[in-house]
Design a protein around this motif. Structure first.
Motif, PDB file in Angstrom:
ATOM      1  N   PHE A   1      -1.518   9.842  -3.217  1.00  0.00           N
ATOM      2  CA  PHE A   1      -2.362   8.213  -3.538  1.00  0.00           C
ATOM      3  C   PHE A   1      -3.526   7.568  -2.703  1.00  0.00           C
ATOM      4  O   PHE A   1      -3.519   6.312  -2.799  1.00  0.00           O
TER       5      PHE A   1
ATOM      6  N   VAL B   1      -5.870   6.868  -0.425  1.00  0.00           N
ATOM      7  CA  VAL B   1      -7.688   7.061  -0.543  1.00  0.00           C
ATOM      8  C   VAL B   1      -7.876   6.391   0.486  1.00  0.00           C
ATOM      9  O   VAL B   1      -8.121   5.321   1.111  1.00  0.00           O
TER      10      VAL B   1
ATOM     11  N   GLU C   1      -2.547   4.325  -5.459  1.00  0.00           N
ATOM     12  CA  GLU C   1      -4.272   4.659  -4.599  1.00  0.00           C
ATOM     13  C   GLU C   1      -3.813   3.046  -3.641  1.00  0.00           C
ATOM     14  O   GLU C   1      -4.007   3.394  -2.270  1.00  0.00           O
TER      15      GLU C   1
ATOM     16  N   THR D   1      -2.913   3.269   0.130  1.00  0.00           N
ATOM     17  CA  THR D   1      -2.930   2.933   0.945  1.00  0.00           C
ATOM     18  C   THR D   1      -3.199   2.063   2.083  1.00  0.00           C
ATOM     19  O   THR D   1      -2.932   2.155   2.842  1.00  0.00           O
TER      20      THR D   1
END
Length: 127
Positions: free
Chosen positions: A56, A58, A85, A89
């Motif tokens: 997840f 990115v 995500e 992130t």
């Protein structure tokens, strides 16, 4: 060697988790996936040794991780994937940030997680 001198060893691969930005334990902490009360007793892993979470993240500085099978994000609800995500992130970027700061561990979590933890602490004090 005494346990406290061993560092943080990954429960999956057995290698030392040297960098905060490689820590699955702290990623889960800063994103609110781990109760702060269990931080000191929870096992450590490299982020990449937990591919179901690592997939997840990115970000161009993080080499993508692909998972196959039932936990493959490509098979999950797109809205869930987008939220996860964004959170993972931001959490990974926060780890990179706090590694450069001299701040107490209680300030590591993302702002909304710190706020939630503070609200919980306030409720407990009211009891």
């Amino acid at each position: 060697m005494a346990k406290c001198e061993e560092g943080y060893l990954c429960e999956v691969c057995g290698a030392d988790v040297e960098l905060l930005s490689d820590s699955d334990l702290y990623l889960r902490y800063v994103t609110g996936m781990l109760d702060p009360e269990t931080l000191h007793t929870s096992p450590e892993r490299h982020i990449r040794c937990n591919p179901t979470l690592a997939q997840f993240i990115v970000e161009e500085r993080f080499e993508p991780v692909e998972v196959t099978g039932v936990f493959d994000k490509r098979t999950l609800d797109p809205e869930f994937v987008a939220r996860r995500e964004e959170l993972a992130t931001r959490g990974w970027l926060r780890l990179r940030e706090v590694a450069e700061l001299e701040i107490p561990i209680t300030e590591y979590p993302l702002p909304e997680i710190r706020e939630k933890l503070q609200q919980q602490a306030n409720k407990e004090q009211e009891r």
